[in-house]
Design a protein around this motif. Structure first.
Motif, PDB file in Angstrom:
ATOM      1  N   SER A  21       0.826  -1.208   0.000  1.00 46.26           N
ATOM      2  CA  SER A  21       0.000   0.000   0.000  1.00 46.26           C
ATOM      3  C   SER A  21       0.856   1.253   0.000  1.00 46.26           C
ATOM      4  O   SER A  21       0.500   2.266  -0.617  1.00 46.26           O
ATOM      5  CB  SER A  21      -0.931   0.000   1.213  1.00 46.26           C
ATOM      6  OG  SER A  21      -0.192  -0.072   2.422  1.00 46.26           O
ATOM      7  N   ALA A  22       2.018   1.225   0.683  1.00 43.38           N
ATOM      8  CA  ALA A  22       2.903   2.384   0.712  1.00 43.38           C
ATOM      9  C   ALA A  22       3.552   2.616  -0.648  1.00 43.38           C
ATOM     10  O   ALA A  22       3.692   3.756  -1.093  1.00 43.38           O
ATOM     11  CB  ALA A  22       3.986   2.196   1.778  1.00 43.38           C
ATOM     12  N   THR A  23       3.948   1.530  -1.326  1.00 45.05           N
ATOM     13  CA  THR A  23       4.534   1.660  -2.663  1.00 45.05           C
ATOM     14  C   THR A  23       3.528   2.270  -3.632  1.00 45.05           C
ATOM     15  O   THR A  23       3.851   3.195  -4.385  1.00 45.05           O
ATOM     16  CB  THR A  23       4.983   0.288  -3.181  1.00 45.05           C
ATOM     17  OG1 THR A  23       5.932  -0.283  -2.278  1.00 45.05           O
ATOM     18  CG2 THR A  23       5.615   0.402  -4.556  1.00 45.05           C
ATOM     19  N   HIS A  30      -4.365  -5.727 -14.079  1.00 47.84           N
ATOM     20  CA  HIS A  30      -2.903  -5.709 -14.145  1.00 47.84           C
ATOM     21  C   HIS A  30      -2.346  -6.707 -13.141  1.00 47.84           C
ATOM     22  O   HIS A  30      -2.928  -6.915 -12.071  1.00 47.84           O
ATOM     23  CB  HIS A  30      -2.345  -4.318 -13.820  1.00 47.84           C
ATOM     24  CG  HIS A  30      -2.955  -3.215 -14.621  1.00 47.84           C
ATOM     25  ND1 HIS A  30      -2.426  -2.770 -15.804  1.00 47.84           N
ATOM     26  CD2 HIS A  30      -4.081  -2.480 -14.407  1.00 47.84           C
ATOM     27  CE1 HIS A  30      -3.185  -1.791 -16.289  1.00 47.84           C
ATOM     28  NE2 HIS A  30      -4.202  -1.603 -15.457  1.00 47.84           N
ATOM     29  N   GLU A  31      -1.219  -7.307 -13.485  1.00 38.74           N
ATOM     30  CA  GLU A  31      -0.517  -8.189 -12.562  1.00 38.74           C
ATOM     31  C   GLU A  31       0.912  -7.673 -12.405  1.00 38.74           C
ATOM     32  O   GLU A  31       1.585  -7.388 -13.392  1.00 38.74           O
ATOM     33  CB  GLU A  31      -0.492  -9.625 -13.083  1.00 38.74           C
ATOM     34  CG  GLU A  31       0.217 -10.593 -12.139  1.00 38.74           C
ATOM     35  CD  GLU A  31       0.258 -12.012 -12.677  1.00 38.74           C
ATOM     36  OE1 GLU A  31       1.372 -12.542 -12.869  1.00 38.74           O
ATOM     37  OE2 GLU A  31      -0.835 -12.580 -12.897  1.00 38.74           O
ATOM     38  N   VAL A  32       1.368  -7.559 -11.170  1.00 33.35           N
ATOM     39  CA  VAL A  32       2.710  -7.041 -10.909  1.00 33.35           C
ATOM     40  C   VAL A  32       3.464  -8.043 -10.040  1.00 33.35           C
ATOM     41  O   VAL A  32       2.890  -8.744  -9.223  1.00 33.35           O
ATOM     42  CB  VAL A  32       2.665  -5.665 -10.211  1.00 33.35           C
ATOM     43  CG1 VAL A  32       1.973  -4.641 -11.097  1.00 33.35           C
ATOM     44  CG2 VAL A  32       1.976  -5.750  -8.860  1.00 33.35           C
ATOM     45  N   GLY A  33       4.801  -8.083 -10.244  1.00 38.07           N
ATOM     46  CA  GLY A  33       5.614  -9.030  -9.498  1.00 38.07           C
ATOM     47  C   GLY A  33       6.750  -8.420  -8.729  1.00 38.07           C
ATOM     48  O   GLY A  33       7.524  -9.130  -8.086  1.00 38.07           O
ATOM     49  N   SER A  34       6.870  -7.089  -8.756  1.00 38.59           N
ATOM     50  CA  SER A  34       7.970  -6.414  -8.064  1.00 38.59           C
ATOM     51  C   SER A  34       7.525  -5.020  -7.664  1.00 38.59           C
ATOM     52  O   SER A  34       6.539  -4.490  -8.205  1.00 38.59           O
ATOM     53  CB  SER A  34       9.195  -6.322  -8.974  1.00 38.59           C
ATOM     54  OG  SER A  34       8.939  -5.450 -10.069  1.00 38.59           O
ATOM     55  N   PRO A  35       8.240  -4.364  -6.730  1.00 39.93           N
ATOM     56  CA  PRO A  35       7.890  -2.985  -6.361  1.00 39.93           C
ATOM     57  C   PRO A  35       7.978  -2.039  -7.548  1.00 39.93           C
ATOM     58  O   PRO A  35       7.163  -1.123  -7.686  1.00 39.93           O
ATOM     59  CB  PRO A  35       8.917  -2.632  -5.277  1.00 39.93           C
ATOM     60  CG  PRO A  35       9.402  -3.938  -4.753  1.00 39.93           C
ATOM     61  CD  PRO A  35       9.345  -4.891  -5.901  1.00 39.93           C
ATOM     62  N   GLU A  36       8.988  -2.249  -8.413  1.00 40.81           N
ATOM     63  CA  GLU A  36       9.141  -1.374  -9.575  1.00 40.81           C
ATOM     64  C   GLU A  36       7.959  -1.528 -10.528  1.00 40.81           C
ATOM     65  O   GLU A  36       7.445  -0.540 -11.068  1.00 40.81           O
ATOM     66  CB  GLU A  36      10.450  -1.705 -10.313  1.00 40.81           C
ATOM     67  CG  GLU A  36      11.708  -1.391  -9.528  1.00 40.81           C
ATOM     68  CD  GLU A  36      12.014  -2.418  -8.457  1.00 40.81           C
ATOM     69  OE1 GLU A  36      12.754  -2.084  -7.519  1.00 40.81           O
ATOM     70  OE2 GLU A  36      11.500  -3.563  -8.544  1.00 40.81           O
ATOM     71  N   SER A  67       8.755   5.125   3.941  1.00 41.35           N
ATOM     72  CA  SER A  67       7.546   4.319   4.018  1.00 41.35           C
ATOM     73  C   SER A  67       6.521   4.972   4.933  1.00 41.35           C
ATOM     74  O   SER A  67       6.878   5.644   5.893  1.00 41.35           O
ATOM     75  CB  SER A  67       7.864   2.924   4.546  1.00 41.35           C
ATOM     76  OG  SER A  67       8.800   2.284   3.729  1.00 41.35           O
ATOM     77  N   TRP A  68       5.250   4.772   4.602  1.00 38.18           N
ATOM     78  CA  TRP A  68       4.208   5.206   5.521  1.00 38.18           C
ATOM     79  C   TRP A  68       4.066   4.187   6.622  1.00 38.18           C
ATOM     80  O   TRP A  68       4.549   3.092   6.556  1.00 38.18           O
ATOM     81  CB  TRP A  68       2.884   5.310   4.761  1.00 38.18           C
ATOM     82  CG  TRP A  68       2.786   6.539   3.941  1.00 38.18           C
ATOM     83  CD1 TRP A  68       3.772   7.404   3.597  1.00 38.18           C
ATOM     84  CD2 TRP A  68       1.601   7.048   3.315  1.00 38.18           C
ATOM     85  NE1 TRP A  68       3.299   8.403   2.830  1.00 38.18           N
ATOM     86  CE2 TRP A  68       1.981   8.224   2.640  1.00 38.18           C
ATOM     87  CE3 TRP A  68       0.293   6.643   3.289  1.00 38.18           C
ATOM     88  CZ2 TRP A  68       1.056   8.979   1.923  1.00 38.18           C
ATOM     89  CZ3 TRP A  68      -0.609   7.390   2.567  1.00 38.18           C
ATOM     90  CH2 TRP A  68      -0.231   8.554   1.896  1.00 38.18           C
ATOM     91  N   GLY A  69       3.350   4.560   7.643  1.00 41.07           N
ATOM     92  CA  GLY A  69       3.060   3.617   8.719  1.00 41.07           C
ATOM     93  C   GLY A  69       3.976   3.820   9.908  1.00 41.07           C
ATOM     94  O   GLY A  69       4.851   4.685   9.919  1.00 41.07           O
ATOM     95  N   GLY A  70       3.765   2.999  10.929  1.00 35.75           N
ATOM     96  CA  GLY A  70       4.551   3.105  12.148  1.00 35.75           C
ATOM     97  C   GLY A  70       5.994   2.722  11.930  1.00 35.75           C
ATOM     98  O   GLY A  70       6.326   1.965  11.034  1.00 35.75           O
ATOM     99  N   GLY A  71       6.874   3.275  12.781  1.00 32.93           N
ATOM    100  CA  GLY A  71       8.292   3.040  12.620  1.00 32.93           C
ATOM    101  C   GLY A  71       8.722   1.658  12.944  1.00 32.93           C
ATOM    102  O   GLY A  71       9.832   1.325  12.661  1.00 32.93           O
TER     103      GLY A  71
END
Length: 433
Positions: free
Chosen positions: A252-254, A355-361, A429-433
């Motif tokens: 979700s952050a990506t 769409h289908e994705v397999g990596s962060p990029e 990144s979002w979210g808690g540390g």
């Protein structure tokens, strides 16, 4: 070839030199003794800026400690090298694993998320490593063999990282780099002025580009019933990290970062797990809805109902993005079965592209393409100038070419209507540390 960065204020110069030369000799044993295989060690005397070696070395060896994170010069050296890695990513689209970190002094050490998500942190050497760190391993005769194994691992990583060229940076450029941490660094959760997180019930402004990210993913306890490996899951769906160990950033952050980089005004994340039937009620008519799906959720008995509810909500769903990570062995082996399960609840029920994705990029570029297409469609819905007879006709081939040009404009630096996708802006990144 490589540069060793450490906090000179700890008074560990002797042990640091030993570790540096142990790694250096291991590299010599493999590659031979040449100027291109020689490592450089940070000077003992503090300096106002980064060591010149950081500006052109191919790889960086970081000895992490609490003092390192609170040292201004260390923070600058780390951040300058991270900027060089980011520039390679922007220029080539390929990430560089050129930063290798070890826990030198583990006591009182809490790594910021930006640090933990960058580079290859060697952390699988047991209590002798996690407790006193490399310094303790070096001093304990009983851990000598484990220490030698660590040295070999570090040398292997640095050797592999040294094969990836990084553009050099001049001293003037290095002075403009904003540090990711240090004694004066504002905690990540207190900044992010470019990533607003307004309340879900905030009314849309006129002309506002609003994206609603619908996350269809499970928690660790829920996924234990559906698959063997649950390391990628957390206590909430937002903690789903499908690209581990390649990346610790949540999916979700990506996706959120990519959408913000495309110039949207507001983004809302909704965890549509079926527990809240009205979770999409906040989607205004102008919002772009992007559905991010973990295909393992198809094994949940409630998934078909959830999908039907999503189809009936009335929101304008732009795209369904299915995350099937290439580096996850279990997902790779089950790919055919997961795709077949998804085909029974297809994206066409939502009137959306698939769409289908397999990596962060791949996820990043897919989100950018969806944003470009969605806003282009919104512009095409405006009443055209002139009469119908005066409008030029666009055949399917011309439309495809135009769409490709539009997408390329979003992915090139300094082009397109909004900021570039890959920039020098520090990414956290979002979210808690």
């Amino acid at each position: 070839m490589f540069y060793t960065s450490y906090a000179s204020s700890t008074g560990d110069r002797g042990p640091v030199q030993r570790f540096h030369f142990d790694v250096q000799n291991e590299i010599y044993n493999v590659l031979g003794r040449h100027p291109t295989t020689e490592g450089r060690l940070k000077h003992a005397e503090p300096a106002p800026g980064p060591d010149p070696a950081v500006l052109d070395c191919r790889s960086l060896l970081v000895l992490y400690s609490a003092d390192y994170l609170n040292d201004e010069q260390c923070a600058t050296e780390w951040s300058v090298f991270r900027e060089r890695m980011d520039r390679r990513l922007w220029q080539t689209g390929e990430p560089a694993d050129s930063l290798v970190g070890v826990l030198w002094r583990a006591e009182s050490l809490v790594l910021p998320r930006a640090v933990a998500n960058t580079g290859q942190l060697l952390d699988d050497f047991g209590e002798g490593y996690q407790g006193p760190g490399v310094l303790g391993m070096q001093r304990d005769p009983g851990l000598r063999e484990r220490y030698r194994t660590l040295v070999r691992r570090v040398a292997e990583r640095l050797t592999r990282a040294g094969k990836t060229p990084l553009a050099a940076m001049d001293a003037a450029e290095s002075r403009t780099v904003e540090p990711y941490f240090g004694p004066t660094r504002v905690p990540a959760q207190e900044q992010r002025p470019d990533r607003p997180t307004p309340a879900a019930d905030q009314a849309p402004r006129a002309g506002e580009r609003h994206v609603l990210l619908v996350l269809v993913a499970g928690t660790r306890s829920r996924m234990e019933r559906l698959r063997e490996s649950v390391d990628a899951y957390g206590e909430t769906p937002e903690e789903w990290r499908p690209f581990r160990p390649y990346s610790e950033e949540p999916a979700s952050a990506t996706a959120s970062w990519a959408a913000h980089a495309c110039g949207i005004d507001r983004l809302t994340v909704v965890t549509h797990d079926g527990s809240d039937p009205d979770s999409l009620a906040q989607a205004d008519a102008s919002a772009v809805v992007l559905v991010l799906v973990d295909p393992w959720m198809t094994g949940d008995p409630g998934f078909p109902v959830l999908w039907e509810r999503l189809a009936r909500c009335g929101a304008r769903v732009a795209a369904v993005v299915v995350v099937l990570p290439r580096l996850d062995e279990e997902s790779r082996l089950a790919a055919s079965r997961l795709r077949e399960a998804l085909s029974r609840t297809p994206a066409r029920l939502l009137g959306a592209s698939h769409h289908e994705v397999g990596s962060p990029e791949s996820l990043t570029h897919t989100v950018a393409a969806v944003m470009a297409d969605s806003f282009a469609d919104a512009r095409e819905e405006d009443p055209p100038w002139g009469t119908t007879d005066e409008l030029p006709l666009e055949d399917p081939a011309e439309r495809l070419i135009r769409r490709r040009r539009e997408r390329a404009g979003w992915l090139k630096r300094g082009r397109g209507p909004w900021p570039p996708l890959f920039s020098g802006t520090p990414r956290e990144s979002w979210g808690g540390g």
